[in-house]
Design an enzyme around this catalytic site. Structure first.
Site, PDB file in Angstrom:
ATOM      1  N   LYS A  51      57.055   9.324  33.377  1.00  0.00           N
ATOM      2  CA  LYS A  51      56.221   9.875  32.308  1.00  0.00           C
ATOM      3  C   LYS A  51      54.718   9.795  32.591  1.00  0.00           C
ATOM      4  O   LYS A  51      53.968  10.660  32.147  1.00  0.00           O
ATOM      5  CB  LYS A  51      56.522   9.182  30.975  1.00  0.00           C
ATOM      6  CG  LYS A  51      57.861   9.569  30.366  1.00  0.00           C
ATOM      7  CD  LYS A  51      58.003   8.966  28.972  1.00  0.00           C
ATOM      8  CE  LYS A  51      59.264   9.442  28.290  1.00  0.00           C
ATOM      9  NZ  LYS A  51      59.343   8.950  26.895  1.00  0.00           N
ATOM     10  N   ASP A  60      57.117  13.091  21.937  1.00  0.00           N
ATOM     11  CA  ASP A  60      57.410  11.852  21.214  1.00  0.00           C
ATOM     12  C   ASP A  60      56.410  11.685  20.072  1.00  0.00           C
ATOM     13  O   ASP A  60      56.750  11.191  19.001  1.00  0.00           O
ATOM     14  CB  ASP A  60      57.317  10.640  22.146  1.00  0.00           C
ATOM     15  CG  ASP A  60      58.506  10.539  23.092  1.00  0.00           C
ATOM     16  OD1 ASP A  60      59.591  11.049  22.738  1.00  0.00           O
ATOM     17  OD2 ASP A  60      58.350   9.945  24.176  1.00  0.00           O
TER      18      ASP A  60
END
Length: 285
Positions: free
Chosen positions: A69, A105
């Site tokens: 990520k 997210d």
């Protein structure tokens, strides 16, 4: 599948446990999109080659999970505000060979609270964890909360996350060690408790970071774990009458945001939710 089937997928290592293929392929089938969603196990040393392959093969979009990520950012052409703010990417759009990084997210956690009709404004929130998921959640909720307390087993990580929040946003946040004393002091007047650690996840389902005696019936308890659907933390919170949210909704909401990014249309979120639940429980919802 045909010669015109578009490819989407997930890169990470490992990814065999993921339910993202079931969620996205259910969405494609519902809307009638000629696409398939696959998982790609990519070790750290092959990340750059994998992204070159995305462009070379015309893969239209990706989700990104652990451990890529953060490291993926240096190979992208552009970042959205949220991805740049958090310093992590979990969704990529391939726009004619240019790779754009997003962090869904951030939106996923806000949509989760919205779905459960929970207003974060002026709430005291206690967040457990200071890893990647906790960081995205912290940046999403910090400006809305009256105060945010981040507790982590390694105090330094919690303090560093608070420093980063204060550097980029105007917030009231505090970082501390995740101890019984700190939990007791933080939770006695908290409105919302969020577990953003892996404690309680399969196979360690009998573990929890929070003693039942510290939970309050008028608090909201959100555990981002979705396997099991009810962790020990949520079970004990339910038993004392607290409002409980499991991790399935955030999983589905962040997937729905990725779908919007790729196709510029509203996703069939109910079908995506059903697919996630069926994958995890083996039962239709």
């Amino acid at each position: 599948m045909t010669s015109e089937t578009k490819i989407y997928g997930l890169i990470g290592y490992p990814v065999k446990h993921s339910v993202s293929p079931q969620i996205h392929n259910a969405a494609f089938k519902t809307i009638g999109i000629n696409a398939v969603y696959l998982t790609f196990e990519v070790k750290k040393e092959f990340l750059r080659k994998a992204l070159d392959g995305v462009k070379a093969l015309g893969i239209k979009g990706l989700n990104v999970t652990i451990p890529h990520k953060v490291n993926v950012i240096k190979y992208l052409n552009k970042l959205t505000y949220e991805a740049n703010l958090i310093g992590a990417v979990n969704t990529i759009l391939n726009e004619d060979g240019k790779l754009i990084g997003f962090n869904t997210d951030y939106t996923g956690v806000l949509k989760t609270f919205e779905t459960y009709k929970i207003d974060l404004t002026n709430k005291k929130i206690v967040l457990l964890g200071a890893g990647g998921a906790a960081k995205a959640i912290a940046f999403a909720i910090a400006e809305k909360a009256s105060s945010l307390i981040i507790l982590n087993r390694t105090k330094r990580k919690a303090v560093n996350l608070v420093k980063e929040l204060n550097k980029k946003l105007k917030v009231n946040a505090l970082g501390n060690s995740l101890t019984f004393k700190a939990l007791k002091n933080s939770l006695k007047d908290a409105d919302i408790l969020i577990n953003a650690t892996s404690v309680g996840m399969e196979p360690n389902v009998n573990q929890t970071l929070v003693a039942k005696e510290l939970l309050q019936k008028d608090m909201v308890v959100f555990d981002i774990i979705y396997n099991p659907l009810e962790t020990k933390l949520l079970k004990e919170a339910r038993e004392i009458g607290a409002k409980c949210i499991n991790g399935i909704e955030m999983l589905v909401q962040q997937a729905a945001e990725a779908f919007k990014i790729w196709f510029k249309i509203e996703p069939p979120i109910n079908e995506m939710r059903k697919a996630a639940l069926k994958s995890l429980t083996g039962e239709e919802s």
